[in-house]
Design an enzyme around this catalytic site. Structure first.
Site, PDB file in Angstrom:
ATOM      1  CD  GLU A 132      -2.241   1.771  -1.310  1.00 40.30           C
ATOM      2  OE1 GLU A 132      -2.303   1.553  -2.526  1.00 40.30           O
ATOM      3  OE2 GLU A 132      -3.092   2.464  -0.698  1.00 40.30           O
ATOM      4  CD  GLU A 231      -2.310   6.736   0.503  1.00 38.26           C
ATOM      5  OE1 GLU A 231      -3.136   6.606  -0.419  1.00 38.26           O
ATOM      6  OE2 GLU A 231      -1.124   6.386   0.398  1.00 38.26           O
TER       7      GLU A 231
END
Ligand SMILES: *[C@@H]1O[C@H](CO)[C@@H](O)[C@H](O)[C@H]1NC(C)=O
Length: 303
Positions: A132, A231
Site C-alpha cells: 500500500e 489482503e
C-alpha cells in the site's frame, strides 16, 4: 554486491523464459511481533505455521501460505524461513520499500535468506515490493516500478530463482488508477487488497464489494496478469466505519461469504489476518485476526 539492474538489462536476461506466474493457494497475513512488542522466534513461527495448517478445512481450504510484511523487522525472514521449511509452509515475502535506507536493509535481509536457503522451492512463494505504498503516497509509480525491477534482478537473475513472481500489494483503488501503469507493467503479479469494511459497506454488501474490486482490478491490469488477493478480512472489534460494523458475528459472516467464495475460484488469497495483533496502535487494527493472539479461533472457518 549492489543490484541496480535496469529494466532493459533485466528484460534481456529474462526474456528467454516466460514471466513467472502463480496458481491457487490460500493462507493468512501474519505480523512479526507479540503483544509485548517482542519478536517471534523460529520456534514460535513454527508453532504458528502449524496452527494455521491445523485450521485447514480440506481442498481449497488448505492454509499453507503466509504473507509477511517485512524481511528485516524482527529478523522476520531469518527466523521464519527455517520454520517454513520445517512445516511445509510457503512464504509470500514483503519487502518494505520506504525510505531508501529501509528498502536497502530489506533487500539485504532477502539476499541473506536467498544465500542461506538457495532452494527457494522449499519456502518462497512470491514477493511483494511495498505494501500500500502507492495508497499512502509514500512513493511515485515510476520509483516503485524501478524497485520492483531491482528486486526481480536480484531474485530472478542474480540468484536464479527465475520462477519466483515479484510484484507489489496495493489497494484496488490504486490498481484501477491508470497513473500507476508503470507499476502494473513491472509486476509479474498484482496483489490486490480489498476491505469492504473500509468502504463503509454493510456486512450484507461485503462480498459484492470484494467481487467488484476483483473485477475492476482485473479489467484494469489485464486479464492475463497473474492476480492474488493480498489482503481481505473484517475486524471483530472497534468503531463502526460508515455502515460497516466490527463484530465477531460480521467477521464470521464475511469469512463465510468471501473466503468460501474464493475457494470456488482460482484466485490465490491471503486473509488479513491470522491472529490478532494487540501491539498495533488502534483497536480496529488490533482485531482483524480470525483467532485471538492467544490462538483460539473466534469463529468456524468451515464453508
Ligand atoms: C508494542 O510494543 C512496544 C515495544 O515493546 C511497546 O513499547 C508498546 O507499548 C506496545 N504497544 C502496545 C499497543 O501494546
Amino acid at each position: 554486491m549492489k543490484f541496480s539492474i535496469t529494466a532493459f538489462v533485466l528484460g534481456l536476461a529474462v526474456s528467454a523464459s516466460a514471466a513467472p506466474t502463480t496458481s491457487y493457494f490460500a493462507g493468512f497475513n501474519l505480523g512479526a511481533t507479540h503483544r509485548s512488542g517482542s519478536c517471534k522466534t523460529t520456534a514460535q513461527w513454527q508453532q504458528e505455521f502449524n496452527k494455521l495448517k491445523s485450521w485447514s478445512t480440506g481442498g481449497k481450504g488448505t492454509f499453507n501460505t503466509v504473507k509477511l510484511f517485512s524481511t528485516n523487522d524482527c529478523n522476520a525472514l531469518a527466523n521464519a524461513v527455517p520454520a517454513a521449511i520445517a512445516t511445509g509452509t510457503k512464504l509470500w515475502v514483503g519487502v518494505w520499500n520506504v525510505d531508501d535506507a529501509k528498502f536497502g536493509a530489506e533487500k539485504a535481509a532477502l539476499e541473506a535468506a536467498l544465500k542461506k536457503y538457495p532452494d527457494t522451492s522449499k519456502w518462497l512463494k512470491g514477493i511483494n515490493v511495498g505494501s500500500e505504498s502507492l495508497y499512502r503516497k509514500d512513493i511515485t509509480a515510476d520509483k516503485l516500478a524501478q524497485q520492483i525491477y531491482d528486486v526481480k534482478g536480484m531474485v530472478q537473475v542474480a540468484y536464479k530463482a527465475a520462477d519466483v513472481p515479484v510484484g507489489t500489494a496495493d489497494t484496488w483503488t490504486m490498481w484501477v488508477d491508470g497513473a500507476n501503469a508503470a507499476v502494473v507493467k513491472a509486476c509479474d503479479v498484482v496483489l490486490m487488497n480489498g476491505f469492504p469494511y473500509w468502504q463503509g459497506a454493510t456486512i450484507n454488501d461485503g462480498l459484492a464489494k470484494l467481487k467488484q474490486a476483483v473485477w475492476d482490478t482485473r479489467k484494469a491490469v489485464g486479464y492475463s496478469k497473474p492476480f492474488v488477493i493480498g489482503e481481505t478480512g473484517w475486524p471483530t472489534k472497534g468503531p463502526n466505519f460508515g455502515s460497516a460494523v466490527a463484530s465477531v458475528e460480521n467477521a464470521a459472516a464475511y469469512w463465510k461469504a468471501a473466503a468460501c467464495w474464493l475457494q470456488t475460484t482460482n484466485y490465490p488469497w491471503l486473509w488479513f489476518s491470522g491472529f490478532d495483533e494487540p501491539n498495533k496502535s488502534s483497536t480496529i487494527e488490533q482485531n482483524f485476526g480470525v483467532a485471538l493472539d492467544t490462538q483460539p479461533l473466534k469463529f468456524s472457518l468451515q464453508c
